[in-house]
Design an enzyme around this catalytic site. Structure first.
Site, PDB file in Angstrom:
ATOM      1  N   LEU A 145      37.066  18.652  63.814  1.00 14.68           N
ATOM      2  CA  LEU A 145      38.012  18.545  64.915  1.00 14.68           C
ATOM      3  C   LEU A 145      37.588  17.312  65.694  1.00 14.68           C
ATOM      4  CD1 LEU A 145      38.308  22.199  66.304  1.00 14.68           C
ATOM      5  CD2 LEU A 145      40.199  20.822  65.437  1.00 14.68           C
ATOM      6  N   ASP A 146      38.530  16.441  66.069  1.00 14.88           N
ATOM      7  CA  ASP A 146      38.115  15.230  66.752  1.00 14.88           C
ATOM      8  C   ASP A 146      37.576  15.551  68.145  1.00 14.88           C
ATOM      9  OD1 ASP A 146      40.436  15.663  68.195  1.00 14.88           O
ATOM     10  OD2 ASP A 146      41.534  14.001  67.298  1.00 14.88           O
ATOM     11  N   LYS A 147      36.897  14.586  68.737  1.00 13.01           N
ATOM     12  CA  LYS A 147      36.165  14.786  69.984  1.00 13.01           C
ATOM     13  C   LYS A 147      37.026  15.354  71.115  1.00 13.01           C
ATOM     14  CE  LYS A 147      32.773  12.393  72.894  1.00 13.01           C
ATOM     15  NZ  LYS A 147      32.029  11.114  73.079  1.00 13.01           N
TER      16      LYS A 147
END
Length: 240
Positions: free
Chosen positions: A103-105
């Site tokens: 999951l991106d930041k």
């Protein structure tokens, strides 16, 4: 029995096969002191090292399967030198584990962590059509044919996204269920249609729903693992 080096590293719980391939390409893996070619097989008694660290494949080691609610700001990497806010240091689990996918930041929600490299390949392989469900909030009210266009496929990254289920939940909020995992897919889809994502949370992966507070994790129970394995049995077999 000899097995390929990438499979050896994944079964040892060091990383996924994909991650192993990257390490091999970068020349960070050795077998008996020599850098192997891609596809080289490990024989019984061979000494395998990654950047000088000895990697032993333990057949009896218990598989670990965690469901973690990733907070915003945590990065899904196992490289502790690259990013101080990495998922491994945040969880601080007593045994070596790695995330399945990412999951991106700026995103939050459900992500699996494991030491089982085999399950990683089955879940991540896009053609297996495993569902991932997200709740998304936009920067402005949804109007026109946004929901229909999202569901019918959007052109991003030189391709058209697969048809998917999309349902509006509020003026600026919708639910989307994907079966593919292109880089920053939902954000790119929304941007392509003139919207910006304000918040994005993954609330389900296959049969596992998000049910722990942000920043906490739990082990998958026996019933969940049985159902998960049944779903994975229908998947394409992993390559040796």
């Amino acid at each position: 029995m000899a097995i390929r080096i990438n499979k050896y590293l994944s079964e040892a719980g060091f990383c996924s096969r994909r991650g192993a391939d990257r390490l091999i390409e970068e020349g960070k893996v050795t077998i008996n002191g020599k850098v192997p070619e891609m596809g080289t097989k490990v024989e019984e008694g061979d000494q395998v090292e990654v950047e000088g660290q000895r990697i032993k494949k333990s057949i009896k080691e218990k598989n670990i399967y965690l469901a973690f609610n990733k907070p915003i700001g945590i990065v899904c990497t196992t490289d502790r030198r690259v990013e101080p806010n990495n998922i491994i240091d945040f969880i601080n689990y007593p045994k070596r584990i790695f995330p399945i996918g990412r999951l991106d930041k700026p995103s939050e929600g459900l992500i699996f962590l494991t030491n089982d490299g085999e399950i990683v390949n089955k879940i991540l392989r896009a053609r297996n059509n495993h569902e991932k469900e997200y709740i998304v909030r936009l920067n402005r009210p949804i109007n026109g044919d946004f929901i229909q266009r999202m569901g019918n496929g959007v052109e991003i990254l030189d391709t058209i996204t697969k048809n998917c289920f999309v349902k509006q939940l509020g003026p600026k909020k919708f639910k989307i269920i994907l079966t593919q995992g292109l880089n920053r897919q939902i954000r790119r889809m929304c941007e392509s249609l003139g919207y910006r994502v304000k918040s994005l949370k993954r609330v389900r992966i296959m049969n596992i729903k998000l049910d722990v507070p942000s920043g906490q994790y739990r082990e998958l129970n026996k019933e969940e693992l049985l159902e998960l394995n049944e779903l994975l049995e229908k998947s394409s077999k992993t390559f040796d």
